[in-house]
Write an enzyme that holds these catalytic residues in place. Structure first.
Site, PDB file in Angstrom:
ATOM      1  N   SER A  27     104.775  15.172  14.059  1.00 55.34           N
ATOM      2  CA  SER A  27     105.385  14.015  13.412  1.00 55.34           C
ATOM      3  C   SER A  27     106.849  14.298  13.109  1.00 55.34           C
ATOM      4  CB  SER A  27     104.610  13.663  12.141  1.00 55.34           C
ATOM      5  OG  SER A  27     105.006  12.402  11.642  1.00 55.34           O
ATOM      6  N   ASN A  28     107.476  13.538  12.236  1.00 55.50           N
ATOM      7  CA  ASN A  28     108.875  13.757  11.872  1.00 55.50           C
ATOM      8  C   ASN A  28     109.072  13.396  10.400  1.00 55.50           C
ATOM      9  OD1 ASN A  28     109.690  10.825  11.706  1.00 55.50           O
ATOM     10  ND2 ASN A  28     108.987  10.931  13.822  1.00 55.50           N
ATOM     11  N   TYR A  29     110.318  13.526   9.932  1.00 56.41           N
ATOM     12  CA  TYR A  29     110.580  13.403   8.492  1.00 56.41           C
ATOM     13  C   TYR A  29     110.856  11.977   8.008  1.00 56.41           C
ATOM     14  CZ  TYR A  29     111.115  18.493   8.265  1.00 56.41           C
ATOM     15  OH  TYR A  29     110.906  19.838   8.315  1.00 56.41           O
ATOM     16  N   SER A  30     110.698  10.988   8.876  1.00 55.65           N
ATOM     17  CA  SER A  30     111.034   9.617   8.450  1.00 55.65           C
ATOM     18  C   SER A  30     110.255   9.218   7.190  1.00 55.65           C
ATOM     19  CB  SER A  30     110.700   8.643   9.589  1.00 55.65           C
ATOM     20  OG  SER A  30     110.804   7.322   9.132  1.00 55.65           O
ATOM     21  N   ALA A  94     110.632   5.800  13.359  1.00 56.10           N
ATOM     22  CA  ALA A  94     111.001   6.990  14.130  1.00 56.10           C
ATOM     23  C   ALA A  94     109.800   7.308  15.020  1.00 56.10           C
ATOM     24  CB  ALA A  94     111.323   8.143  13.190  1.00 56.10           C
TER      25      ALA A  94
END
Ligand code: C5P
Length: 224
Positions: A27-30, A94
């Site tokens: 995943s990502n930090y959005s 994102a």
């Protein structure tokens, strides 16, 4: 401006999660903040909002139709369904560009010293749908490590967008995680307009202003 015919706006927000096995994901930090702020602002102005959201810890505005998704492919299906009836799509999510080729059943065991993962491309939701947009307004976000304006302008052209919000990747996980982001609005004539350290709520308002202007100007000019 919003006292004119209300618009149906689809907004995506937050990260996607791409499963690796039964308990892990990429995943990502959005955080989803800007997407949720835009949804709140559009509703306040009387528009109808479908908020398609990856996993975030934010409270959705009461009057939004909220569709919760996890992976990019789930997001694609949800956006595709609601795009048909909307006036405008704003993709602030994102979206993960890649996903693991195979989801391992059960929990991956740490038997091997090194492990490589095969990744495959996810669909580009905005690009796919903007190809068939007709008179819909399409808005994207671009997070760039270098050549901010030229890279974001290329993205706007490649993805057939009316507006892109360009943001420079700085130190730290997420620029939109910052309380007061800076960047550029770039329109479909490739005109860049700078914004500097604007609180996210105000930035959300400016984006909705631009969407309204694009829609109502377009339709006024079509009517001659
Ligand atoms: O990742 P990229 O810089 O190409 O993202 C630009 C825009 O395209 C963003 O608005 C993002 O939400 C959208 N996007 C998408 N589907 C993807 C990747 C990005 O809709 N698979």
């Amino acid at each position: 401006m919003a006292s004119q015919t209300p618009l149906k706006i689809v907004i995506t927000a937050g990260p996607t999660r791409e499963p690796l096995d039964a308990v892990r994901f990429m995943s990502n930090y959005s955080t989803g903040t800007i997407g949720y702020q835009m949804a709140r602002e559009a509703i306040r102005r009387g528009h109808k909002v479908v908020l398609i959201s990856g996993p975030v810890s934010l409270k959705a505005p009461e009057k939004a139709i909220v569709v919760k998704v996890e992976s990019a492919r789930e997001m694609y299906l949800a956006v595709n369904k609601h795009f048909k009836l909307c006036h405008c799509l704003i993709m602030s999510a994102a979206v993960s560009d890649y996903r693991p080729k195979k989801i391992i059943s059960g929990k991956l065991k740490k038997i091997r010293k090194n492990l490589s993962l095969d990744l495959v491309r996810n669909p580009d939701i905005l690009k796919q749908l903007a190809k068939i947009k007709k008179d819909r307004i399409t808005v994207g976000f671009a997070l760039e490590a270098s050549n901010l304006i030229s890279n974001a302008s290329n993205k706007l052209r490649e993805k057939n967008l009316d507006l892109i919000i360009a943001n420079k990747k700085t130190k730290g996980p997420s620029p939109f995680g910052k309380e007061k982001p800076s960047g550029f609005f770039i329109d479909n004539r490739l005109k860049a307009e700078r914004f500097t350290k604007i609180p996210k709520k105000a930035l959300a308002g400016l984006i909705i202003d631009k969407v309204e202007k694009l829609w109502y100007t377009y339709h006024r000019s079509k009517r001659g």
